[in-house]
Write an enzyme that holds these catalytic residues in place. Structure first.
Site, PDB file in Angstrom:
ATOM      1  N   CYS A  86      36.374  -5.028  44.169  1.00  0.00           N
ATOM      2  CA  CYS A  86      36.476  -6.441  43.880  1.00  0.00           C
ATOM      3  C   CYS A  86      36.645  -7.160  45.199  1.00  0.00           C
ATOM      4  O   CYS A  86      36.831  -6.530  46.232  1.00  0.00           O
ATOM      5  CB  CYS A  86      37.702  -6.731  43.018  1.00  0.00           C
ATOM      6  N   ARG A 119      30.783  -8.126  46.153  1.00  0.00           N
ATOM      7  CA  ARG A 119      31.705  -7.008  45.930  1.00  0.00           C
ATOM      8  C   ARG A 119      31.994  -6.783  44.451  1.00  0.00           C
ATOM      9  O   ARG A 119      32.571  -5.759  44.071  1.00  0.00           O
ATOM     10  CB  ARG A 119      33.027  -7.271  46.663  1.00  0.00           C
ATOM     11  N   TRP A 148      34.893  -6.690  39.662  1.00  0.00           N
ATOM     12  CA  TRP A 148      33.935  -5.718  39.134  1.00  0.00           C
ATOM     13  C   TRP A 148      34.794  -4.767  38.317  1.00  0.00           C
ATOM     14  O   TRP A 148      35.561  -3.984  38.867  1.00  0.00           O
ATOM     15  CB  TRP A 148      33.255  -5.001  40.288  1.00  0.00           C
ATOM     16  N   ASN A 203      42.605  -5.279  44.235  1.00  0.00           N
ATOM     17  CA  ASN A 203      41.345  -4.540  44.325  1.00  0.00           C
ATOM     18  C   ASN A 203      41.719  -3.058  44.392  1.00  0.00           C
ATOM     19  O   ASN A 203      42.655  -2.702  45.099  1.00  0.00           O
ATOM     20  CB  ASN A 203      40.605  -4.978  45.597  1.00  0.00           C
ATOM     21  N   GLY A 204      41.010  -2.205  43.662  1.00  0.00           N
ATOM     22  CA  GLY A 204      41.324  -0.779  43.696  1.00  0.00           C
ATOM     23  C   GLY A 204      42.004  -0.348  42.408  1.00  0.00           C
ATOM     24  O   GLY A 204      41.786  -0.947  41.351  1.00  0.00           O
ATOM     25  N   GLU A 255      14.571   7.108  49.668  1.00  0.00           N
ATOM     26  CA  GLU A 255      15.239   5.829  49.860  1.00  0.00           C
ATOM     27  C   GLU A 255      14.446   4.711  49.166  1.00  0.00           C
ATOM     28  O   GLU A 255      15.022   3.824  48.514  1.00  0.00           O
ATOM     29  CB  GLU A 255      15.405   5.554  51.366  1.00  0.00           C
ATOM     30  N   LYS A 262      15.619   2.083  46.145  1.00  0.00           N
ATOM     31  CA  LYS A 262      15.486   0.612  46.175  1.00  0.00           C
ATOM     32  C   LYS A 262      14.815   0.129  44.896  1.00  0.00           C
ATOM     33  O   LYS A 262      15.237  -0.837  44.282  1.00  0.00           O
ATOM     34  CB  LYS A 262      14.647   0.129  47.367  1.00  0.00           C
ATOM     35  N   GLU A 299      17.147   0.396  41.896  1.00  0.00           N
ATOM     36  CA  GLU A 299      18.267  -0.540  41.942  1.00  0.00           C
ATOM     37  C   GLU A 299      17.868  -1.945  41.518  1.00  0.00           C
ATOM     38  O   GLU A 299      18.584  -2.593  40.777  1.00  0.00           O
ATOM     39  CB  GLU A 299      18.829  -0.613  43.374  1.00  0.00           C
ATOM     40  N   HIS A 352       5.440  23.010  42.050  1.00  0.00           N
ATOM     41  CA  HIS A 352       6.514  23.906  41.597  1.00  0.00           C
ATOM     42  C   HIS A 352       7.191  23.367  40.340  1.00  0.00           C
ATOM     43  O   HIS A 352       8.335  23.697  40.062  1.00  0.00           O
ATOM     44  CB  HIS A 352       7.515  24.124  42.729  1.00  0.00           C
ATOM     45  N   LYS A 366      28.648  -3.945  46.071  1.00  0.00           N
ATOM     46  CA  LYS A 366      28.254  -3.685  47.463  1.00  0.00           C
ATOM     47  C   LYS A 366      29.105  -2.596  48.113  1.00  0.00           C
ATOM     48  O   LYS A 366      28.571  -1.706  48.756  1.00  0.00           O
ATOM     49  CB  LYS A 366      28.355  -4.986  48.255  1.00  0.00           C
TER      50      LYS A 366
HETATM   51  C1  F6R Z   1      21.875   1.235  48.046  1.00  0.00           C
HETATM   52  C2  F6R Z   1      23.163   1.098  48.689  1.00  0.00           C
HETATM   53  C3  F6R Z   1      24.181   2.163  48.468  1.00  0.00           C
HETATM   54  C4  F6R Z   1      25.025   2.346  49.730  1.00  0.00           C
HETATM   55  C5  F6R Z   1      26.181   3.337  49.490  1.00  0.00           C
HETATM   56  C6  F6R Z   1      26.993   3.541  50.753  1.00  0.00           C
HETATM   57  O1  F6R Z   1      21.015   0.169  48.338  1.00  0.00           O
HETATM   58  O2  F6R Z   1      23.416   0.124  49.353  1.00  0.00           O
HETATM   59  O3  F6R Z   1      23.615   3.366  48.060  1.00  0.00           O
HETATM   60  O4  F6R Z   1      24.204   2.812  50.756  1.00  0.00           O
HETATM   61  O5  F6R Z   1      27.001   2.855  48.481  1.00  0.00           O
HETATM   62  O6  F6R Z   1      27.527   2.335  51.188  1.00  0.00           O
HETATM   63  P1  F6R Z   1      27.974   2.076  52.678  1.00  0.00           P
HETATM   64  O7  F6R Z   1      26.741   2.081  53.529  1.00  0.00           O
HETATM   65  O8  F6R Z   1      28.629   0.722  52.650  1.00  0.00           O
HETATM   66  O9  F6R Z   1      28.910   3.182  53.045  1.00  0.00           O
END
Ligand code: F6R
Length: 606
Positions: A2, A27, A74, A100-101, A476, A480, A483, A499, A601
């Site tokens: 959060c 967040r 969140w 938060n947490g 990767e 994207k 997501e 395989h 995030k």
């Molecule tokens: C995907 C994404 C997440 C972060 C992951 C690690 O687009 O952003 O998979 O890469 O949660 O986050 P950080 O880089 O903040 O440690």
């Protein structure tokens, strides 16, 4: 997961407080609220919905007062309801808290408090803290003491902030594991989960460490140790981020802006002092074994690093996902880990670092957010300087991390004599030319990619395929796509097809190939074999290719043709195109691009 913020000032704060949680919305964004003190009372307004929606419903910005806390949520404990949103009052409404947490022992505390007659208004773990403070204050009427004695009762990873009618000029806050910082202004001070909470008001900041609490007034602040109450000397630092980098700058979404920021952030990555790169390279060189560690996107960043270390430095640096690290890593004081993290607050990555430290292994990190936990935990940190990344999904930060890793690889390769001076110079020239190449490709290709996205959103299942370093790039890129579009996209190495996966192929299955330049003969041939394997079974094939690749042109059903570039940067150019493809697909599908459902995030909890 959060966002917390707080302001104490000589002026009315509601608008700025609202703005601060707006800047933290990435967040968490299922509900939010403000608590502001004025004339002997705390006014508390909160509700479910995104920040702007809640402001419309609750008129948050119209609150009046000079002291307040705010929260954007969140949900973890307790569903998304008005009652469960923060801030939370104590029973007598003399204290308001945000959190938060997780307070991991909240159930025990809640039963205890309920038995004593405290009535809970929410289903959250957070509310216990407000009641604990009320109870402690009733026993000994001193707000600081009540705050600290409550902190000593809660367990878990958390950050919390509080205001009280008994100290109308002070913010109280504390942290353990979850992030919290102070922002220092003129005649006003701030607290926030990260610097975005106060970046538009001040660039001077102090980070709180685990087990510390702060008492913040408008002119001064004190940071103390929770266990001893002893005052601590802390470093004050200046944030080098530009406020503009946190604004959309005319783009319709932060994701698009951040994709287009990449020429600039690549330049920033190349500007990092050579000594810093060399220092990390030497650490790696001197270790017996170095793990590359990240999670989600940063795991794929680490995988890219693994391929490059093998290719250029002839070293095996295993890439490991942070959450699996303790199950797989063999550690000693001769080994090291290099972590990658945009936020610098990711729980799984922090736990992996702690695990390595418990074996006296050396730790390094590439981190974007200044003052973040990971940047402070490790023996050696490189700050990537990519500016604020607001979109929940990582684009420009991950991209820069790959560039920085590549620089470290080249340095290790040079130190180990695996690169001649000429090769080293050639590769650096390719990197230095790259920002302009990206800029041109973004401008020239956006229209074509948008067109490809518009005509393919009916496709609900994708395979994204590549080999060699194009494999983690495909992984990767698939992440994207998942997501932001909520569609299924599976990243895979081309060699996996025969395989097992070929069983799935028919005319309804689409694949997107990350085709290397034809002069990468082995990789190119392997990719073409996979394209043919799919075509032979009726599957549809899309691809990113480079100019002069006639063989691929003949095979692909839909292609994006990119200009010839140096082989070193070729996979990254395709990755940027895949970011655009995910973005435009999500746009066509009308998705919540900057804040995809169910995601946040910074993932600061287990
Ligand atoms: C995907 C994404 C997440 C972060 C992951 C690690 O687009 O952003 O998979 O890469 O949660 O986050 P950080 O880089 O903040 O440690």
């Amino acid at each position: 997961m959060c966002g917390i913020s707080g302001i104490v000032s000589s002026e009315n704060i509601a608008k700025d407080l609202f703005s601060s949680i707006r800047n933290l919305e990435y967040r968490g964004y299922d509900s939010c609220g403000l608590a502001v003190y004025a004339e002997g009372k705390i006014q508390l307004r909160k509700n479910t919905g995104e920040v702007d929606e809640v402001n419309k419903k609750e008129r948050l910005t119209q609150l009046v007062g000079n002291l307040g806390i705010a929260h954007t949520r969140w949900a973890t404990h307790g569903g998304v309801t008005k009652e469960n949103s923060h801030p939370h009052f104590s029973a007598n409404m003399e204290f308001a808290i945000v959190h938060n947490g997780i307070f991991s022992n909240y159930q025990k505390l809640k039963s205890e408090l309920s038995a004593e007659g405290f009535e809970f208004r929410s289903m959250t773990d957070s509310e216990v803290f407000a009641h604990l403070v009320e109870r402690a204050y009733a026993q000994s009427p001193n707000v600081e003491n009540a705050f600290v004695s409550s902190l000593l009762q809660v367990e878990g990873a958390f950050a919390t902030a509080m205001i009280s009618i008994h100290e109308p000029d002070l913010l109280f806050c504390a942290k353990n594991v979850s992030p919290l910082m102070l922002g220092l202004g003129e005649s006003r001070n701030f607290i926030g989960s990260d610097i975005n909470a106060f970046l538009e008001f001040t660039k001077t900041a102090v980070t709180l460490d685990d087990g510390e609490y702060a008492i913040v007034g408008k002119q001064d602040y004190r940071i103390k140790d929770v266990a001893t109450k002893e005052e601590k000397e802390k470093n004050v630092f200046t944030i080098h981020w530009d406020v503009e980098s946190t604004k959309k700058g005319g783009y319709s979404h932060y994701m698009l802006k951040e994709i287009f920021d990449q020429p600039f952030t690549t330049k920033q990555a190349l500007k990092i002092e050579k000594e810093e790169i060399e220092k990390m390279a030497k650490m790696i060189q001197q270790s017996q074994l170095c793990y590359l560690v990240g999670v989600g996107t940063t795991f794929y960043v680490s995988m890219v690093g693994q391929y490059f270390f093998a290719q250029f430095a002839k070293r095996h640096l295993p890439a490991v996902s942070s959450d699996e690290f303790k199950d797989i890593a063999i550690l000693s004081d001769k080994n090291m880990m290099l972590t990658v993290s945009q936020s610098g607050e990711t729980y799984d990555t922090k736990m992996a670092i702690n695990f390595a430290k418990s074996f006296q292994s050396k730790t390094g990190a590439i981190v974007n957010v200044m003052g973040s936990a990971i940047s402070m935990m490790v023996d050696n940190v490189i700050m990537q300087g990519s500016g604020a990344e607001i979109c929940v999904v990582s684009t420009k930060a991950a991209f820069s991390q790959m560039m920085i890793l590549l620089r470290i690889v080249l340095e290790v390769a040079r130190l180990d004599n695996h690169l001649s001076e000429d090769q080293y110079k050639e590769y650096y020239t390719a990197l230095e030319d790259f920002p302009d190449v990206i800029e041109t490709a973004l401008n020239e290709q956006s229209g074509f990619i948008r067109n490809m996205a518009d005509t393919s959103v009916k496709i609900h299942n994708w395979l994204f395929l590549g080999c060699g370093v194009y494999f983690p790039v495909a992984m990767e890129s698939a992440l994207k796509m998942k997501e932001v579009t909520y569609l299924h996209a599976e990243g895979m190495a081309t060699g996996f097809l025969k395989h097992g996966t070929l069983a799935m192929i028919d005319e309804s299955l689409y694949s997107l190939f990350f085709v290397p330049p034809p002069d990468q003969i082995d990789l190119h041939e392997r990719t073409l074999i996979a394209i043919e394997e799919i075509k032979a079974r009726g599957g549809k094939v899309y691809g990113f290719i480079f100019e002069g690749d006639e063989k691929s042109e003949q095979l692909l059903d839909h292609l994006i043709r990119l200009p010839k570039v140096h082989f070193l940067v070729a996979p990254f150019l395709e990755m940027i195109m895949a970011q655009l493809f995910a973005y435009y697909s999500a746009l066509k599908l009308n998705r919540n691009i900057d804040k995809p459902r169910n995601l946040a995030k910074s993932v600061t909890v287990a």
